[in-house]
Design a protein around this motif. Structure first.
Motif, PDB file in Angstrom:
ATOM      1  N   GLY B  43       1.203 -32.048  -6.838  1.00 22.49           N
ATOM      2  CA  GLY B  43       0.856 -30.635  -6.956  1.00 22.49           C
ATOM      3  C   GLY B  43       0.496 -30.036  -5.616  1.00 22.49           C
ATOM      4  N   LEU B  44       0.077 -28.786  -5.647  1.00 23.14           N
ATOM      5  CA  LEU B  44      -0.354 -28.109  -4.434  1.00 23.14           C
ATOM      6  C   LEU B  44      -1.748 -28.580  -4.051  1.00 23.14           C
ATOM      7  CD1 LEU B  44       0.736 -24.497  -5.371  1.00 23.14           C
ATOM      8  CD2 LEU B  44       1.778 -25.927  -3.633  1.00 23.14           C
ATOM      9  N   GLN B  45      -1.895 -28.964  -2.792  1.00 22.48           N
ATOM     10  CA  GLN B  45      -3.201 -29.380  -2.302  1.00 22.48           C
ATOM     11  C   GLN B  45      -3.726 -28.337  -1.334  1.00 22.48           C
ATOM     12  OE1 GLN B  45      -2.107 -33.991  -1.712  1.00 22.48           O
ATOM     13  NE2 GLN B  45      -4.063 -33.388  -0.819  1.00 22.48           N
ATOM     14  N   PHE B  46      -4.980 -27.964  -1.496  1.00 23.73           N
ATOM     15  CA  PHE B  46      -5.620 -27.008  -0.606  1.00 23.73           C
ATOM     16  C   PHE B  46      -5.816 -27.644   0.761  1.00 23.73           C
ATOM     17  CE2 PHE B  46      -8.410 -23.822   0.921  1.00 23.73           C
ATOM     18  CZ  PHE B  46      -9.517 -24.446   1.470  1.00 23.73           C
ATOM     19  N   LEU B  47      -5.430 -26.913   1.818  1.00 29.38           N
ATOM     20  CA  LEU B  47      -5.599 -27.396   3.187  1.00 29.38           C
ATOM     21  C   LEU B  47      -6.743 -26.694   3.909  1.00 29.38           C
ATOM     22  CD1 LEU B  47      -2.114 -27.765   4.946  1.00 29.38           C
ATOM     23  CD2 LEU B  47      -3.788 -29.557   4.464  1.00 29.38           C
ATOM     24  N   LEU B  48      -6.717 -25.360   3.889  1.00 28.20           N
ATOM     25  CA  LEU B  48      -7.736 -24.597   4.585  1.00 28.20           C
ATOM     26  C   LEU B  48      -7.666 -23.145   4.162  1.00 28.20           C
ATOM     27  CD1 LEU B  48      -5.915 -22.966   6.843  1.00 28.20           C
ATOM     28  CD2 LEU B  48      -6.093 -25.092   8.102  1.00 28.20           C
ATOM     29  N   LYS B  49      -8.715 -22.408   4.554  1.00 28.56           N
ATOM     30  CA  LYS B  49      -8.765 -20.987   4.214  1.00 28.56           C
ATOM     31  C   LYS B  49      -9.494 -20.215   5.297  1.00 28.56           C
ATOM     32  CE  LYS B  49     -13.019 -21.467   1.534  1.00 28.56           C
ATOM     33  NZ  LYS B  49     -13.636 -21.421   0.181  1.00 28.56           N
ATOM     34  N   TYR B  50      -9.154 -18.931   5.375  1.00 26.75           N
ATOM     35  CA  TYR B  50      -9.907 -17.977   6.183  1.00 26.75           C
ATOM     36  C   TYR B  50     -10.440 -16.902   5.246  1.00 26.75           C
ATOM     37  CZ  TYR B  50     -11.142 -14.098   9.132  1.00 26.75           C
ATOM     38  OH  TYR B  50     -11.847 -13.057   9.710  1.00 26.75           O
ATOM     39  N   ILE B  51     -11.761 -16.718   5.302  1.00 26.26           N
ATOM     40  CA  ILE B  51     -12.390 -15.644   4.521  1.00 26.26           C
ATOM     41  C   ILE B  51     -13.002 -14.621   5.466  1.00 26.26           C
ATOM     42  CG2 ILE B  51     -14.098 -15.080   2.747  1.00 26.26           C
ATOM     43  CD1 ILE B  51     -11.756 -16.793   1.748  1.00 26.26           C
ATOM     44  N   THR B  52     -13.834 -15.106   6.374  1.00 28.89           N
ATOM     45  CA  THR B  52     -14.466 -14.254   7.358  1.00 28.89           C
ATOM     46  C   THR B  52     -14.975 -15.148   8.479  1.00 28.89           C
ATOM     47  OG1 THR B  52     -16.109 -12.507   7.678  1.00 28.89           O
ATOM     48  CG2 THR B  52     -16.751 -14.361   6.294  1.00 28.89           C
ATOM     49  N   GLY B  53     -15.412 -14.534   9.589  1.00 25.94           N
ATOM     50  CA  GLY B  53     -16.002 -15.326  10.654  1.00 25.94           C
ATOM     51  C   GLY B  53     -15.003 -15.725  11.712  1.00 25.94           C
ATOM     52  N   ASP B  54     -15.175 -16.935  12.245  1.00 29.50           N
ATOM     53  CA  ASP B  54     -14.352 -17.447  13.327  1.00 29.50           C
ATOM     54  C   ASP B  54     -12.874 -17.405  12.957  1.00 29.50           C
ATOM     55  OD1 ASP B  54     -14.680 -20.423  15.438  1.00 29.50           O
ATOM     56  OD2 ASP B  54     -13.282 -18.749  15.511  1.00 29.50           O
ATOM     57  N   ASN B  55     -12.061 -16.869  13.861  1.00 28.47           N
ATOM     58  CA  ASN B  55     -10.632 -16.723  13.559  1.00 28.47           C
ATOM     59  C   ASN B  55      -9.905 -18.056  13.477  1.00 28.47           C
ATOM     60  OD1 ASN B  55     -10.938 -13.975  13.484  1.00 28.47           O
ATOM     61  ND2 ASN B  55     -10.072 -13.617  15.510  1.00 28.47           N
TER      62      ASN B  55
END
Lengths: 113, 116
Positions: B43-55
């Motif tokens: 299946g799809l595995q989560f790697l990373l995300k950007y929500i806010t903060g450091d680019n």
């Protein structure tokens, strides 16, 4: 902790038949989503449950698709009657309430002949 | 309306070389951005995300991604590719200010092949 599970992993049916896909979310996750990927294209949103309630079903293609989430636990997605264009991989995802990250299951590959 | 573009269907890179998988997005508000990976028969595995903060955000397996608001991009990078990184990579976006704010919009995927 067990991840999102989906059953069956593969289904091959003939046009006009009915198929029911099942998704068991991660225990305790209030949010449950269904997505679909048609061959080579993007993964598209179908619908979103919060517990047993449909929060958003704007992505459901037509009234041949019916989704339920009994008691806010597992969910089923029924396609009746199936058409050729329904072929694809159906993914289920879940997340805790107000969480950003969705956790996906392995998908069900549906082939309509 | 939200959308994601992954301009490359296929990326080939030699083992040990740096890799980049490109993603650009379109949303009306501030985006939440995600990368997922799909290994064969998984299946799809989560790697990373950007929500806010450091680019620059760091994720699993040594991957990182840089949010660039002016270029509306969120490219996935890794300094040194491994053969085991070969997989299908999906970029996704959410617009939390929109109707359907919880839904993810995905790109078409990029198949990464790391050559030994």
């Amino acid at each position: 902790e067990a991840g999102v599970t989906q059953f069956p992993s593969h289904s091959v049916i003939e046009k006009g038949q009915t198929v029911t896909l099942r998704c068991d979310p991660i225990s305790g996750h209030d949010n449950l989503y269904w997505y679909r990927r048609v061959m080579g294209k993007e993964i598209k949103f179908l619908l979103h449950f919060v517990k047993e309630s449909k929060q958003d079903e704007s992505g459901m293609p037509n009234n041949r698709f019916l989704a339920e989430r009994t008691g806010g636990t597992y969910s089923t997605l029924k396609v009746q009657p199936a058409e050729l264009e329904d072929s694809g991989v159906y993914f289920c995802a879940s997340s805790p309430y107000r969480a950003d990250t969705q956790y996906f299951g392995p998908g069900t590959r549906l082939t309509v002949l | 309306a939200q959308s994601v573009a992954q301009p490359e269907d296929q990326v080939n890179v030699a083992e040990g070389n740096p890799l980049t998988v490109k993603c650009t997005y379109s949303v009306s508000g501030n985006p939440y951005l995600f990368w997922y990976v799909q290994y064969p028969n998984r299946g799809l595995q989560f790697l990373l995300k950007y929500i806010t903060g450091d680019n620059l955000v760091k994720g699993s397996y040594g991957f990182e991604a840089e949010f660039n608001k002016s270029q509306t991009s969120f490219h996935l990078k890794k300094p040194s590719a491994l053969v085991s990184d070969s997989a299908l990579y999906f970029c996704a976006v959410r617009d939390p200010q929109s109707t359907g704010a919880n839904n993810l919009f995905f790109g078409t995927g990029t198949r990464l092949t790391v050559i030994p």
